[in-house]
Design a protein around this motif. Sequence first.
Motif, mmCIF file in Angstrom:
data_model
loop_
_atom_site.group_PDB
_atom_site.id
_atom_site.type_symbol
_atom_site.label_atom_id
_atom_site.label_comp_id
_atom_site.label_asym_id
_atom_site.label_seq_id
_atom_site.Cartn_x
_atom_site.Cartn_y
_atom_site.Cartn_z
ATOM 1 N N TRP A 122 39.903 8.773 7.814
ATOM 2 C CA TRP A 122 39.573 10.172 7.194
ATOM 3 C C TRP A 122 37.991 9.818 6.631
ATOM 4 O O TRP A 122 37.436 10.680 6.929
ATOM 5 C CB TRP A 122 40.286 10.490 5.952
ATOM 6 C CG TRP A 122 41.532 11.557 6.375
ATOM 7 C CD1 TRP A 122 42.941 10.934 6.365
ATOM 8 C CD2 TRP A 122 41.415 12.570 6.731
ATOM 9 N NE1 TRP A 122 43.778 12.046 6.886
ATOM 10 C CE2 TRP A 122 42.670 13.074 6.907
ATOM 11 C CE3 TRP A 122 40.287 13.521 6.518
ATOM 12 C CZ2 TRP A 122 42.973 14.454 7.207
ATOM 13 C CZ3 TRP A 122 40.664 14.749 7.165
ATOM 14 C CH2 TRP A 122 42.119 15.308 7.482
ATOM 15 N N GLY A 123 37.636 8.694 6.358
ATOM 16 C CA GLY A 123 36.475 8.633 5.805
ATOM 17 C C GLY A 123 35.342 8.338 7.024
ATOM 18 O O GLY A 123 34.189 8.922 7.001
ATOM 19 N N ILE A 127 35.203 12.680 6.399
ATOM 20 C CA ILE A 127 34.400 12.929 5.489
ATOM 21 C C ILE A 127 32.940 13.111 6.209
ATOM 22 O O ILE A 127 32.124 13.862 5.804
ATOM 23 C CB ILE A 127 34.528 11.727 4.473
ATOM 24 C CG1 ILE A 127 35.818 11.860 3.639
ATOM 25 C CG2 ILE A 127 33.356 11.911 3.537
ATOM 26 C CD1 ILE A 127 36.169 13.203 2.994
ATOM 27 N N THR A 128 32.952 12.113 7.284
ATOM 28 C CA THR A 128 31.587 12.056 7.667
ATOM 29 C C THR A 128 31.291 13.326 8.802
ATOM 30 O O THR A 128 30.173 13.764 8.478
ATOM 31 C CB THR A 128 31.548 10.849 8.933
ATOM 32 O OG1 THR A 128 31.881 9.788 8.135
ATOM 33 C CG2 THR A 128 30.150 10.654 9.462
#
Length: 157
Positions: A122-123, A127-128
């Motif tokens: 997810w990061g 998110i990116t």
Amino acid sequence: MASRLPAFPRFVFTVFEPISLVAGSVAAIFSPEWFISQQIDQAGHHVPSADSNILVAQQLGNCYFLAFLVALAVLYTTTELAVVRNYLKALWIADITHVGLTFYALGYERSVAIAEWNATTWGNIGITVFLCLTRTAYLLGFFGPNGPPAALRKKLQ
């Protein structure tokens, strides 16, 4: 402004260091096995060790911390909008390559299996992509014009 630095630090910070950063990034991106194996001397062996893997993860964490410090330095100290815009453009490029490298490593099937993503995925992707889209919208002017600096806003109120 770098042109105001004395000759030696100007050379180190504007020529030597950028070249070494590009060289390190190229080695890590295009030859990751070799890069990992070189982190801790293993008497000529080119097989990554557990210690090398830990060191690379810690170095990545340090890079995240560096990005945090640069963000603070740029976004909270400059009054030059051009500096902020160029910083956001650099991050935009890094967002695209970050997601691209993650997609490449995971493969298409795992990259699009959103229900199976863990927090790191997810990061790395979710998110990116959100940050990249926000930067894109800002750079294209979707949020309207920039306002006056915060200090000037307080004076005007």
